[in-house]
Design a protein around this motif. Structure first.
Motif, PDB file in Angstrom:
ATOM      1  N   ILE A 392      20.350 -18.992  -5.959  1.00 34.32           N
ATOM      2  CA  ILE A 392      20.760 -17.960  -6.587  1.00 34.32           C
ATOM      3  C   ILE A 392      19.920 -16.855  -6.075  1.00 34.32           C
ATOM      4  O   ILE A 392      18.640 -16.911  -5.946  1.00 34.32           O
ATOM      5  N   TYR A 405      27.058 -14.126 -18.211  1.00 40.14           N
ATOM      6  CA  TYR A 405      26.884 -13.750 -16.707  1.00 40.14           C
ATOM      7  C   TYR A 405      27.272 -14.729 -15.620  1.00 40.14           C
ATOM      8  O   TYR A 405      26.946 -16.125 -15.848  1.00 40.14           O
ATOM      9  N   VAL A 407      27.166 -15.301 -11.187  1.00 38.12           N
ATOM     10  CA  VAL A 407      26.664 -14.492  -9.992  1.00 38.12           C
ATOM     11  C   VAL A 407      27.868 -14.373  -9.270  1.00 38.12           C
ATOM     12  O   VAL A 407      27.867 -13.394  -8.698  1.00 38.12           O
ATOM     13  N   SER A 412      33.185 -18.545  -9.564  1.00 37.17           N
ATOM     14  CA  SER A 412      33.043 -19.088 -10.967  1.00 37.17           C
ATOM     15  C   SER A 412      34.396 -19.091 -11.612  1.00 37.17           C
ATOM     16  O   SER A 412      34.702 -20.111 -12.345  1.00 37.17           O
ATOM     17  N   GLY A 417      34.015 -21.637 -14.750  1.00 37.14           N
ATOM     18  CA  GLY A 417      32.977 -21.169 -15.445  1.00 37.14           C
ATOM     19  C   GLY A 417      33.041 -19.815 -16.047  1.00 37.14           C
ATOM     20  O   GLY A 417      33.763 -18.773 -15.473  1.00 37.14           O
ATOM     21  N   LEU A 422      24.441 -21.770 -19.171  1.00 38.85           N
ATOM     22  CA  LEU A 422      22.973 -21.736 -19.493  1.00 38.85           C
ATOM     23  C   LEU A 422      22.199 -21.102 -20.544  1.00 38.85           C
ATOM     24  O   LEU A 422      21.312 -21.152 -20.882  1.00 38.85           O
ATOM     25  N   SER A 446      18.400 -25.006  -5.704  1.00 36.81           N
ATOM     26  CA  SER A 446      17.930 -24.403  -6.971  1.00 36.81           C
ATOM     27  C   SER A 446      17.146 -25.539  -7.619  1.00 36.81           C
ATOM     28  O   SER A 446      17.694 -26.730  -7.532  1.00 36.81           O
ATOM     29  N   PHE A 448      15.901 -26.320 -11.654  1.00 39.32           N
ATOM     30  CA  PHE A 448      15.675 -26.041 -12.764  1.00 39.32           C
ATOM     31  C   PHE A 448      14.729 -27.052 -13.651  1.00 39.32           C
ATOM     32  O   PHE A 448      14.732 -28.152 -13.774  1.00 39.32           O
TER      33      PHE A 448
HETATM   34  P1  ADP Z   1      29.092 -20.937 -15.717  1.00 40.02           P
HETATM   35  O1  ADP Z   1      29.877 -21.479 -16.976  1.00 40.02           O
HETATM   36  O2  ADP Z   1      29.760 -19.797 -14.872  1.00 40.02           O
HETATM   37  O3  ADP Z   1      28.563 -22.035 -14.714  1.00 40.02           O
HETATM   38  P2  ADP Z   1      26.319 -20.911 -16.545  1.00 40.02           P
HETATM   39  O4  ADP Z   1      25.888 -20.128 -17.644  1.00 40.02           O
HETATM   40  O5  ADP Z   1      26.298 -21.990 -16.559  1.00 40.02           O
HETATM   41  O6  ADP Z   1      27.886 -20.287 -16.345  1.00 40.02           O
HETATM   42  O7  ADP Z   1      25.693 -20.338 -15.172  1.00 40.02           O
HETATM   43  C1  ADP Z   1      25.600 -18.951 -15.049  1.00 40.02           C
HETATM   44  C2  ADP Z   1      25.925 -18.554 -13.486  1.00 40.02           C
HETATM   45  O8  ADP Z   1      24.600 -19.081 -12.783  1.00 40.02           O
HETATM   46  C3  ADP Z   1      26.951 -18.991 -12.904  1.00 40.02           C
HETATM   47  O9  ADP Z   1      27.978 -18.475 -12.873  1.00 40.02           O
HETATM   48  C4  ADP Z   1      26.176 -19.516 -11.435  1.00 40.02           C
HETATM   49  O10 ADP Z   1      26.683 -18.369 -10.851  1.00 40.02           O
HETATM   50  C5  ADP Z   1      24.841 -19.447 -11.410  1.00 40.02           C
HETATM   51  N1  ADP Z   1      24.403 -20.810 -11.528  1.00 40.02           N
HETATM   52  C6  ADP Z   1      24.070 -21.528 -12.445  1.00 40.02           C
HETATM   53  N2  ADP Z   1      23.626 -22.824 -11.867  1.00 40.02           N
HETATM   54  C7  ADP Z   1      23.315 -22.761 -10.580  1.00 40.02           C
HETATM   55  C8  ADP Z   1      23.132 -23.575  -9.635  1.00 40.02           C
HETATM   56  N3  ADP Z   1      22.701 -24.700  -9.915  1.00 40.02           N
HETATM   57  N4  ADP Z   1      23.124 -23.228  -8.280  1.00 40.02           N
HETATM   58  C9  ADP Z   1      23.580 -21.972  -8.055  1.00 40.02           C
HETATM   59  N5  ADP Z   1      24.048 -20.953  -9.008  1.00 40.02           N
HETATM   60  C10 ADP Z   1      23.998 -21.373 -10.326  1.00 40.02           C
END
Ligand code: ADP
Length: 450
Positions: A392, A405, A407, A412, A417, A422, A446, A448
């Motif tokens: 990210i 939100y 990225v 997505s 998504g 998150l 990444s 977490f």
């Molecule tokens: P979504 O339902 O779009 O996955 P999330 O809230 O889980 O929504 O994640 C928000 C955004 O954060 C995602 O759209 C993605 O772009 C980015 N993201 C989340 N987890 C990762 C990851 N492990 N690697 C890369 N990008 C991530």
């Protein structure tokens, strides 16, 4: 019986006051009775000593003389010689039977008693044996207790009169005081009643900050704060969700309108219809996820606290993600770790793990890897979920936990998504008193950490 606090306070106050007045009345009555009798006894003793001294001063064969003046009316006197013959007697005593025993031993302390003496009524009596020139003579003196009884009766009547009066005063004062003390509560109740969803920015005003009522108002105000922010969050969420729904709807509308503007080829119509179906699918996914979110929010709120093994929960989450992982060709592994027993909601933690593992699979490269580790740091357990995905960009890192939100919007969209996973995960972790952080490098992956 369902009495108001004011009534109960008044009753308690009156009952306590009644007990105090009654106890004090009893103490005063008996103390005074004792004091008055002691006074009577002191006078009797004085008269007795005077008489004894006179007898002892008198020569053995001297004439006794008449009854002294004090014994004509106020006190009664009888003097008997050792043979029991009456040698001197008050005129009022004549013929009255006096059962006071004749004292046999000479003592400095004469005998005091209360008894009925015929028509003379109740008398306080003193009797003793004389020494000196009239050795063996008996002196008996009596004093009427009528005056004493009158005083005691008047005292009793006064106390009995004061009792209901005191009770009445206590009842009125207690009722008034309870009303005064409870007035602020009434004000707080009214203020709280007037606050509704439409004026949640209003607060209960109180000039008492330190006392119980001040704290009550502060607690209610804090509760309204929480309600207000929760309502605000719901409003914001509804607005965001509507916005998310509007985008595909607008797209469908634009495509249809453009298609209708002129005669088009069959190929064009097919293309437009495909595009519309795609948008409708997206809308359906969105609606489904919103529904799932509503259910999950309820689950988070109602989660039950239990003791569980972290390893078991992680294994369950990994195995649930198994199908998605193999479909995407991602390898999900659990690194060797010490097991930790947590006292939390297992459902909440599972929700968090599901979302993050799912993201690790979704935003990964083909043949990628998701690794889960657990460490222990003092009283904390740290779960790290590392992937070998897209990563990210640093400027987006602080935003990914916001609702809706994403990225890479296009990606997505493909993965389905909507940017809620998150934000749900963070809310759940914070509800458990924990923290969630992310570290990421574009193109590398990444991590977490919970
Ligand atoms: P979504 O339902 O779009 O996955 P999330 O809230 O889980 O929504 O994640 C928000 C955004 O954060 C995602 O759209 C993605 O772009 C980015 N993201 C989340 N987890 C990762 C990851 N492990 N690697 C890369 N990008 C991530």
């Amino acid at each position: 019986m369902n009495w108001s606090i004011r009534t109960r306070l008044t009753i308690w106050n009156t009952a306590v006051t009644a007990t105090i007045i009654m106890s004090m009345g009893i103490v005063v009555y008996f103390s005074l009775a004792k004091a008055l009798l002691t006074q009577v006894d002191a006078v009797l003793l004085f008269e007795y000593r005077e008489t004894v001294e006179r007898l002892e001063r008198l020569g053995a064969h001297e004439e006794l003389g008449g009854v002294p003046e004090a014994f004509l009316e106020e006190f009664q006197l009888r003097v008997t010689d050792p043979s029991g013959r009456i040698r001197m007697e008050s005129p009022n005593l004549r013929g009255e039977f006096w059962k006071l025993p004749v004292v046999q031993t000479i003592s400095r302390n004469p005998i005091l008693a209360t008894e009925d003496v015929g028509t003379l009524g109740e008398q306080r009596t003193i009797a003793g044996r004389v020494g000196g020139s009239h050795e063996g003579w008996n002196v008996q003196i009596a004093s009427s207790l009528a005056e004493y009884r009158r005083e005691m009766l008047s005292l009793r009547n006064t106390l009995l009169l004061l009792f209901p009066f005191g009770l009445f005063i206590s009842l009125v004062a207690g009722h008034g005081l309870a009303g005064r003390a409870l007035k602020p509560v009434e004000r707080i109740t009214q203020a709280a009643q007037s606050i509704s969803a439409n004026n949640l920015d209003e607060r209960i005003q109180t000039d008492r900050s330190d006392d119980e009522l001040g704290r009550l108002a502060a607690t209610l105000n804090a509760m309204i704060d929480r309600l207000a922010s929760s309502l605000e969050a719901t409003r914001r969420f509804t607005a965001d969700a509507s916005h998310e729904l509007m985008t595909p709807l607008a797209q469908i509308r634009t495509e249809a309108e453009v298609a209708l503007q002129a005669e088009r080829s069959a190929k064009h119509y097919t293309h437009v219809l495909h595009s519309i179906v795609e948008e409708v699918e997206r809308l359906t996914r969105l609606a489904n996820q919103l529904l799932a979110l509503a259910n999950k929010d309820a689950e988070i709120d109602n989660a039950t606290i239990e003791s569980f093994s972290l390893r078991t929960i992680i294994c369950a989450a990994v195995s649930a993600a198994g199908n998605d992982a193999s479909a995407a060709g991602i390898n999900v592994t659990i690194d060797d770790f010490v097991d930790v027993t947590l006292s939390h909601s297992a459902d909440r933690l599972r929700l968090v793990l599901d979302n993050i593992i799912r993201n690790g699979i979704l935003y990964n490269r083909p043949e990628g890897q998701v690794t889960i580790q657990i460490r222990r740091l003092k009283q904390y357990a740290i779960i790290a979920i590392e992937d070998t995905g897209t990563g990210i960009p640093p400027d987006q890192l602080p935003l990914i936990f916001d609702r809706f939100y994403r990225v890479d919007k296009a990606r997505s969209r493909r993965t389905g998504g909507i940017g809620l996973g998150l934000s749900i995960a963070r809310a759940a972790v914070e509800t458990m008193g924990g923290r969630i952080e992310v570290e990421s490098e574009v193109g590398q992956g990444s991590t977490f950490r919970i």
